[in-house]
Scaffold this motif. Sequence first.
Motif, short mmCIF file in Angstrom:
data_model
loop_
_atom_site.label_atom_id
_atom_site.label_comp_id
_atom_site.label_asym_id
_atom_site.label_seq_id
_atom_site.Cartn_x
_atom_site.Cartn_y
_atom_site.Cartn_z
N ASP A 93 9.71 -27.45 24.70
CA ASP A 93 9.62 -27.00 23.25
C ASP A 93 8.43 -26.37 22.84
OD1 ASP A 93 12.39 -26.78 22.81
OD2 ASP A 93 12.41 -28.52 21.31
N VAL A 94 7.54 -27.52 23.00
CA VAL A 94 6.24 -27.35 22.67
C VAL A 94 5.59 -26.04 23.15
CG1 VAL A 94 3.80 -28.16 22.27
CG2 VAL A 94 5.67 -29.73 21.95
N LYS A 95 5.76 -25.85 24.55
CA LYS A 95 5.25 -24.73 25.20
C LYS A 95 5.62 -23.39 24.68
CE LYS A 95 5.23 -26.51 29.39
NZ LYS A 95 5.74 -26.36 30.81
N LEU A 96 7.10 -23.56 24.41
CA LEU A 96 7.77 -22.10 23.92
C LEU A 96 7.75 -21.80 22.49
CD1 LEU A 96 10.51 -22.59 26.68
CD2 LEU A 96 8.61 -21.21 26.79
N LYS A 97 7.55 -22.84 21.72
CA LYS A 97 7.83 -22.59 20.29
C LYS A 97 6.85 -21.44 19.78
CE LYS A 97 9.38 -26.06 17.83
NZ LYS A 97 9.41 -27.51 17.53
N GLY A 98 5.61 -21.42 20.36
CA GLY A 98 4.78 -20.11 19.84
C GLY A 98 5.41 -19.05 20.30
N LYS A 99 5.94 -18.80 21.11
CA LYS A 99 6.50 -17.61 21.64
C LYS A 99 7.57 -17.00 21.02
CE LYS A 99 5.33 -18.33 26.65
NZ LYS A 99 5.73 -18.23 27.76
N ARG A 100 8.40 -18.00 20.38
CA ARG A 100 9.57 -17.44 19.67
C ARG A 100 9.41 -16.67 18.54
NH1 ARG A 100 13.05 -22.36 17.88
NH2 ARG A 100 12.63 -23.16 19.77
N THR A 101 9.67 -15.46 18.55
CA THR A 101 9.35 -14.42 17.45
C THR A 101 10.56 -14.37 16.66
OG1 THR A 101 10.10 -12.67 18.82
CG2 THR A 101 7.96 -13.49 18.97
N GLU A 102 10.21 -13.80 15.54
CA GLU A 102 11.43 -13.51 14.60
C GLU A 102 12.30 -12.49 15.18
OE1 GLU A 102 9.66 -12.06 10.92
OE2 GLU A 102 11.91 -11.46 10.26
N GLN A 103 11.64 -11.53 16.09
CA GLN A 103 12.45 -10.40 16.83
C GLN A 103 13.46 -11.24 17.76
OE1 GLN A 103 10.18 -8.03 19.10
NE2 GLN A 103 11.50 -6.27 18.85
N VAL A 104 13.23 -12.07 18.20
CA VAL A 104 14.33 -12.83 19.04
C VAL A 104 15.51 -13.29 18.37
CG1 VAL A 104 14.73 -14.77 20.52
CG2 VAL A 104 12.40 -13.50 20.73
N GLU A 105 14.87 -13.90 17.28
CA GLU A 105 16.10 -14.17 16.40
C GLU A 105 16.91 -13.39 15.86
OE1 GLU A 105 14.80 -18.47 17.14
OE2 GLU A 105 16.71 -17.55 15.90
N ASP A 133 13.70 -9.79 28.09
CA ASP A 133 12.75 -10.91 27.88
C ASP A 133 13.30 -11.89 26.65
OD1 ASP A 133 11.17 -9.91 29.67
OD2 ASP A 133 9.80 -8.68 28.36
N ALA A 134 13.84 -11.16 25.86
CA ALA A 134 14.46 -12.06 24.56
C ALA A 134 15.47 -12.99 25.17
CB ALA A 134 15.24 -11.10 23.53
N LEU A 135 16.24 -12.47 26.15
CA LEU A 135 17.46 -13.31 26.65
C LEU A 135 16.93 -14.69 27.49
CD1 LEU A 135 20.48 -13.24 27.43
CD2 LEU A 135 19.90 -12.43 29.72
N LEU A 136 15.85 -14.04 28.39
CA LEU A 136 15.12 -15.18 29.20
C LEU A 136 14.54 -16.29 28.37
CD1 LEU A 136 13.57 -13.28 31.96
CD2 LEU A 136 15.65 -14.89 32.03
N GLN A 137 14.03 -15.76 27.06
CA GLN A 137 13.42 -16.73 26.00
C GLN A 137 14.49 -17.64 25.30
OE1 GLN A 137 9.94 -16.70 25.18
NE2 GLN A 137 10.88 -18.72 24.29
N ALA A 138 15.52 -16.94 25.34
CA ALA A 138 16.86 -17.60 24.49
C ALA A 138 17.35 -18.89 25.72
CB ALA A 138 17.72 -16.73 24.14
N VAL A 139 17.37 -18.54 26.70
CA VAL A 139 17.70 -19.38 27.76
C VAL A 139 16.73 -20.45 28.05
CG1 VAL A 139 18.55 -19.85 30.22
CG2 VAL A 139 19.16 -17.65 28.97
N HIS A 140 15.51 -20.39 27.73
CA HIS A 140 14.49 -21.28 27.85
C HIS A 140 14.82 -22.41 26.53
CE1 HIS A 140 11.71 -21.12 31.13
NE2 HIS A 140 11.88 -19.51 31.19
N ASP A 141 15.23 -21.78 25.62
CA ASP A 141 15.04 -22.59 24.30
C ASP A 141 16.27 -23.22 24.15
OD1 ASP A 141 12.54 -21.34 23.75
OD2 ASP A 141 13.34 -19.94 22.23
N HIS A 142 17.48 -22.83 24.72
CA HIS A 142 18.64 -23.60 24.35
C HIS A 142 19.36 -23.99 25.50
CE1 HIS A 142 18.20 -21.98 20.23
NE2 HIS A 142 17.92 -21.19 20.89
N GLN A 143 20.21 -24.64 25.45
CA GLN A 143 20.96 -25.44 26.70
C GLN A 143 22.10 -24.34 26.96
OE1 GLN A 143 22.28 -29.37 27.05
NE2 GLN A 143 22.27 -29.05 29.20
N VAL A 144 22.77 -24.20 26.02
CA VAL A 144 24.08 -23.41 26.01
C VAL A 144 23.78 -22.30 25.05
CG1 VAL A 144 26.64 -23.46 25.59
CG2 VAL A 144 25.26 -25.61 25.90
N LEU A 145 24.15 -21.11 25.83
CA LEU A 145 24.35 -19.86 25.09
C LEU A 145 25.47 -18.98 25.23
CD1 LEU A 145 21.83 -18.58 23.70
CD2 LEU A 145 21.39 -17.05 25.74
#
Length: 821
Positions: A23-35, A186-198
Amino acid sequence: MEKSSPTLESRKRKTAGEDEDEDVKLKGKRTEQVENLMKVSRQEYLKNREKKKLKQLRDDIEDEQFLFEKIEKLSEPEKREHLYKQKIVELVSKEQQCDDTGEEREIHPQQAWEENQINNAKLNFGSKDRKQKDYQFVFEDQIEFIKSTIVDSDSDVDVDNEKLQRTRNSKLIEDRKALPIYPYKDALLQAVHDHQVLIIVGETGSGKTTQIPQYLHEAGFTRSGGKMIGCTQPRRVAAMRVAARVSHEMGVKLGHEVGYSIRFEDCTSEKTILKYMTDGMLLREFLTEPDLASYSVIMIDEAHERTLSTDILFGLIKDVASARPHLKLLISSATLDAEKFSDYFDCAPIFKIPGRRFPVEIHHSKAPISDYLDAAVVTALQIHATQPQDDGDILIFLTGQEEIETAENIINRRIRALGTKIAELITCPIYANLPTELQAKIFEPTPEGARKVVLATNIAETSLTIDCIKYVIDTGFCKINCYNPRTGTESLMVAPISKASANQRAGRSGRTGPGKCFRLYTEHSYMNDLEDSTIPEIQRTNLANVVLLLKSVGITDLLNFDFMDPPPAEALLKALELLFALGSLDKDGKLTKVGERMSEFPLDPMLSKMIVASDKYKCSAEIISIAAMLSIGNSIFYRPKDRQVQADNAWMNFHVGNVGDHIALLKVYNSWKETKFSTQWCYENYIQVRSMKKARDIRDQLESRLERVGIDLTSNVNDLEAIKKSIISGFFPHSARLQKNGAYRTVKHPQTGHIHPSSGLSQVLPRWVVYHELVLTTKEYMRQVTELKPGWLVEVAPHYYQLKDVEDSSSKKMPRGIGLA
DNA sequence: GAGCACTGC
């Protein structure tokens, strides 16, 4: 699975602790665009923001000089549009090169269509020009590496072929990047990193099934401990086809790094990291590996179809996921159900990926229609007469074989009456029970100047796709199977389809070009009468099989199992009751030794019990043949309208001595085996070859399972009593006694039934019978019936029947000549 | 003297 998985409290702690680092590692990468991407579909995005600018761009695009100055100032979608045009030019020249090198190219229409689709999809391509080069380089590297394994295993490859391979590979990379899903990688991979279920909403043609597992593999999800990415499909052919496609894209041999696993065919190896399989197969894997430890990612594709297996998988996998925080789950669904899936998986985020498909015009009837069959025929003829011939074929959805045959007759008659005034119209019936040779007709290309009209059941809705369909006529009905747990009867009913189904049917016209769909019901009726989606299978089927499976993975409390849509409690109780009667569950509802052995067989519990019992009666060889024949259902005999008498006579040959339907089925199988599985023999005896081959496959599988549960293969073909006793060991709850009026009544529960006229015993009417199944059509009919002696019931199932149950008090009241067989 | 939607293990 051991239900002693960690308590909720400890799970939470575990999850929080282990995920924290990530979480800590990836939080920074999470952009508004992904959301944003996860909420808004790309199509809407394009439409709303950039419509005007794009139009202007198209006008300007001729002037290259101007464009290059302008392109720096462009927004993302504009750049894409520009690159799209560029890429088309590139692709065309590449295609020509490919053809020049004489590369072997299949000219299968499906592939041609795919390529066409891919070209069309270029619109979504290549927003990042520079990165492309990087990717190609990375990929070339990887391909070199993989290619060496091909050379290793295939020494014939020479330099020229290698060159060819390289051209093909770079084209494959282009193709992959051209899919609508690519910009979302990239957005998809990011989302998979961030969440267990998608939850993934991927429209048709987005490339989700083939690409997502590859993306995850590239992103390193397979590296840790040699774990696999599993992807389930509802149908066998789909699993095979997708696996073949992906192995081709990755340049590896099918069955090595990329494989598939379906019943009767395990095309995987120790190397396999991407595994495509049927959902039922993954369900079976729970029996040997309750925590799915060999998988790092599970993707359940086409989840919106809600097959029995996917529904069970949901419950099991949700549990596994909470015990294994690093296991990733991807659930792919259609738009309509996405929120429901999200709710079920604790508000899992929804990730939308647009697809590429052609527009479909939908027409509803103005007024309600009483005779939809006639209306369908008229509409088809109207289309044929008024629309240009070379424009596309017609697909009509009907409910069953009978309707299809009538419609075929009417169309042919009317076309003949019109003579040469109208172009040729070829009718092509298609339904699952149609012999294979006749099914092939729909795939033949339509002759010049003619048009095809395909008359299909629901089979054309999901299971097979027909090219060149431009017009769909939707009658709005289909047949569905309903199980009544109270009476234990099954019945096929004609019912209105759901909105989801209607949209799926309409979509069948927009595959190769813009299409039209004519619905033979009003728009009002569509909006107000049709359900949103079809009732899931789990709520209208016999659950005995499911309950046994859940029990054997260690689920104790079935009534509180986390079903997405719980089945009726009555159906669950009925199943539990049956399993208890069969001796597979003890008083506390725990699996017994017998139950454990039974769960090894992929059959209904009554059939499994019959096999387990055959060990005692030393006739397992015969019993597995009978079980195989029974489990393929009622599609063994082929009864064409013009030769019904001959077909019936052929069937009666197996009934000599009134041995009963079970033994007759055994005779059929053994006779076929004696001819060394001859196709000719099947034709002569009016038997469906396809069904028999399936029976052989099932029998082979059952034979191999016998060994696993420690039952010897013993043959005792002449001891009919032993065979019948084995059958009764599984089917004693289905025993019935003849009544005065010629009907039967089940011994325990008061349920009446009649011997089905297709049974060899329908004229004989034995006093006591055991039946395989009860179906409700015009009456309650017992299908597959065998005579028994009442004493056997007490002998075989003393816990279920006492002597008083089988005392023949009514024998004197029987009419003369009945019940004496 | 009848009626066979479609999958899957």
